[in-house]
Design an enzyme around this catalytic site. Structure first.
Site, PDB file in Angstrom:
ATOM      1  N   HIS A   1       0.808  -1.229   0.000  1.00 59.15           N
ATOM      2  CA  HIS A   1       0.000   0.000   0.000  1.00 59.15           C
ATOM      3  C   HIS A   1       0.834   1.268   0.000  1.00 59.15           C
ATOM      4  O   HIS A   1       0.311   2.346  -0.221  1.00 59.15           O
ATOM      5  CB  HIS A   1      -0.905   0.013   1.245  1.00 59.15           C
ATOM      6  CG  HIS A   1      -1.647  -1.268   1.439  1.00 59.15           C
ATOM      7  ND1 HIS A   1      -1.222  -2.270   2.285  1.00 59.15           N
ATOM      8  CD2 HIS A   1      -2.773  -1.727   0.861  1.00 59.15           C
ATOM      9  CE1 HIS A   1      -2.065  -3.286   2.229  1.00 59.15           C
ATOM     10  NE2 HIS A   1      -3.009  -2.992   1.374  1.00 59.15           N
TER      11      HIS A   1
ATOM     12  N   CYS B   1       3.520  -1.194  -4.264  1.00 60.71           N
ATOM     13  CA  CYS B   1       3.214  -1.518  -5.664  1.00 60.71           C
ATOM     14  C   CYS B   1       3.701  -0.379  -6.563  1.00 60.71           C
ATOM     15  O   CYS B   1       3.457   0.798  -6.271  1.00 60.71           O
ATOM     16  CB  CYS B   1       1.719  -1.715  -5.847  1.00 60.71           C
ATOM     17  SG  CYS B   1       1.304  -1.998  -7.581  1.00 60.71           S
TER      18      CYS B   1
ATOM     19  N   HIS C   1      -7.497   4.533   5.008  1.00 68.70           N
ATOM     20  CA  HIS C   1      -6.924   3.398   4.283  1.00 68.70           C
ATOM     21  C   HIS C   1      -5.408   3.610   4.195  1.00 68.70           C
ATOM     22  O   HIS C   1      -4.945   4.721   3.950  1.00 68.70           O
ATOM     23  CB  HIS C   1      -7.534   3.291   2.881  1.00 68.70           C
ATOM     24  CG  HIS C   1      -7.133   2.036   2.163  1.00 68.70           C
ATOM     25  ND1 HIS C   1      -5.920   1.902   1.525  1.00 68.70           N
ATOM     26  CD2 HIS C   1      -7.760   0.851   2.020  1.00 68.70           C
ATOM     27  CE1 HIS C   1      -5.840   0.686   0.998  1.00 68.70           C
ATOM     28  NE2 HIS C   1      -6.941   0.027   1.292  1.00 68.70           N
TER      29      HIS C   1
ATOM     30  N   GLU D   1      -3.191   3.023   2.017  1.00 73.01           N
ATOM     31  CA  GLU D   1      -2.671   3.629   0.781  1.00 73.01           C
ATOM     32  C   GLU D   1      -2.882   5.148   0.795  1.00 73.01           C
ATOM     33  O   GLU D   1      -1.997   5.913   0.393  1.00 73.01           O
ATOM     34  CB  GLU D   1      -3.357   3.010  -0.450  1.00 73.01           C
ATOM     35  CG  GLU D   1      -2.795   3.593  -1.747  1.00 73.01           C
ATOM     36  CD  GLU D   1      -3.543   3.134  -2.990  1.00 73.01           C
ATOM     37  OE1 GLU D   1      -3.954   1.968  -3.055  1.00 73.01           O
ATOM     38  OE2 GLU D   1      -3.710   3.977  -3.901  1.00 73.01           O
TER      39      GLU D   1
ATOM     40  N   CYS E   1      -4.861   1.775 -12.399  1.00 71.92           N
ATOM     41  CA  CYS E   1      -4.435   0.413 -12.066  1.00 71.92           C
ATOM     42  C   CYS E   1      -5.163  -0.543 -13.012  1.00 71.92           C
ATOM     43  O   CYS E   1      -6.383  -0.656 -12.958  1.00 71.92           O
ATOM     44  CB  CYS E   1      -4.746   0.092 -10.614  1.00 71.92           C
ATOM     45  SG  CYS E   1      -4.604  -1.670 -10.312  1.00 71.92           S
TER      46      CYS E   1
ATOM     47  N   SER F   1     -10.062  -2.935   0.003  1.00 77.45           N
ATOM     48  CA  SER F   1     -10.814  -1.886  -0.697  1.00 77.45           C
ATOM     49  C   SER F   1     -11.320  -2.386  -2.050  1.00 77.45           C
ATOM     50  O   SER F   1     -12.495  -2.252  -2.384  1.00 77.45           O
ATOM     51  CB  SER F   1      -9.909  -0.664  -0.893  1.00 77.45           C
ATOM     52  OG  SER F   1     -10.520   0.266  -1.741  1.00 77.45           O
TER      53      SER F   1
HETATM   54  S1  SF4 Z   1      -4.571  -3.495  -7.106  1.00 78.14           S
HETATM   55 FE1  SF4 Z   1      -3.329  -2.336  -8.600  1.00 78.14          FE
HETATM   56  S2  SF4 Z   1      -2.272  -0.778  -7.382  1.00 78.14           S
HETATM   57 FE2  SF4 Z   1      -3.061  -2.313  -5.940  1.00 78.14          FE
HETATM   58  S3  SF4 Z   1      -1.356  -3.749  -5.652  1.00 78.14           S
HETATM   59 FE3  SF4 Z   1      -2.623  -4.552  -7.333  1.00 78.14          FE
HETATM   60  S4  SF4 Z   1      -1.661  -3.753  -9.221  1.00 78.14           S
HETATM   61 FE4  SF4 Z   1      -0.908  -2.523  -7.498  1.00 78.14          FE
END
Ligand code: SF4
Length: 316
Positions: free
Chosen positions: A74, A96, A124, A126, A194, A223
């Protein structure tokens, strides 16, 4: 009972990378390795890494000096990085790359002298991480009503970024409200934020056209899994978020001819199989997978683990 599986579903490249980072760190450095926050939001994943020697902490004060410490997918605030540095921790960052991309984009907007709006859910990790990487105050908005409450002059240059796992539909409404309220608004194309969020949400929309009931396999604090369940409910079919087969309630599927199953980006396929097994206890199941996008995205590992050699690690 027909069971149709969404395609794609489950693990995304960011989650695969984060789990591999913990596993490689355990093999390279030996247990324990410390992980700040759940590496991904799934208890089964966390428990299996715990069993291999990972220790999960919420605060770096719980980590002994010099210990190997992994930041979750996150992302973390700059202050957390600085604290780790002060304490001499050996940090491996499993943020990520798509979350890091949002951080970089947000900072570019701030350097361009724009007021930054972050579209996301308060609290959250992130969102906390993204806020903590911007050197100026950030306006967090969760709804269109929050946009209406923003006390910023209309002609102020505005930029927005979003939490990676939001529903594209939700963010569309908020962005439209921003564009109505302010005269100079820029932001990324939310469909590009994403790929995994976008693909799973598109697939579940198609799946809901075929199913009478939707089961989303994922954790209650995930989420992206919650957003998938909401899309199912908005499509007009009963939709349930379910951690594993033990949570299946027979009354949810009693009258269903076709059950659709998807899984959040942090839910392993074994849990999907576990839910199918639970359905099979209730009725004979005929399983198929819908046509859908095949994902082949992989993210590189951090340099400190990329050249990991399993034979050397095994003897280390
Ligand atoms: S959902 Fe998208 S932003 Fe989140 S970890 Fe997976 S690839 Fe990365």
């Amino acid at each position: 009972m027909r069971v149709i599986l969404a395609q794609p579903r489950g693990f995304c490249a960011g989650v695969v990378r984060a789990i591999e980072i913990v596993e490689r760190a355990l093999l390279t450095f030996g247990p324990p390795v410390y992980v700040r926050h759940e590496i991904v939001h799934n208890r089964h994943v966390v428990d299996s890494l715990k069993a291999k020697g990972a220790r999960f902490v919420e605060d770096l004060s719980e980590v002994p000096p010099q210990a190997v410490t992994i930041f979750s997918a996150h992302g973390v605030a700059r202050a957390v990085e600085e604290e780790a540095e002060r304490r001499g921790l050996n940090v491996i960052d499993a943020t990520c790359p798509l979350v890091s991309k949002v951080h970089n984009q947000a900072n570019r907007y701030v350097r361009d002298a724009r007021q930054l709006i972050l579209i996301g859910h308060a609290g959250h990790p992130e969102v906390e991480g993204t806020k903590g990487r911007i050197p100026v105050p950030v306006h967090l908005v969760q709804t269109e009503a929050d946009v209406a409450r923003l006390d910023i002059p209309r002609d102020t240059p505005i930029a927005y970024v979003t939490q990676t796992t939001l529903s594209v539909d939700d963010t569309r409404g908020i962005i439209a409200a921003l564009e109505l309220k302010f005269s100079d608004v820029v932001g990324p194309d939310t469909r590009d934020i994403c790929y995994a969020t976008q693909n799973r949400q598109s697939a579940v929309r198609e799946l809901c056209k075929l199913a009478d009931v939707l089961l989303v396999v994922g954790a209650s604090n995930s989420s992206n899994s919650n957003r998938l369940r909401e899309i199912g409910a908005d499509s007009g079919i009963p939709s349930y978020l379910i951690a594993d087969g033990s949570e299946l309630r027979p009354e949810w599927v009693r009258d269903a001819r076709t059950v659709g199953i998807t899984a959040g980006a942090s839910a392993p396929e074994t849990l999907v199989e576990n839910v199918i097994d639970a359905l099979a206890q209730l009725d004979k199941v005929d399983i198929s997978t819908m046509a859908g996008r095949i994902e082949d995205i992989e993210f590189k590992l951090p340099a400190s683990l990329a050249n990991w050699n399993p034979s050397k690690a095994a003897t280390a």
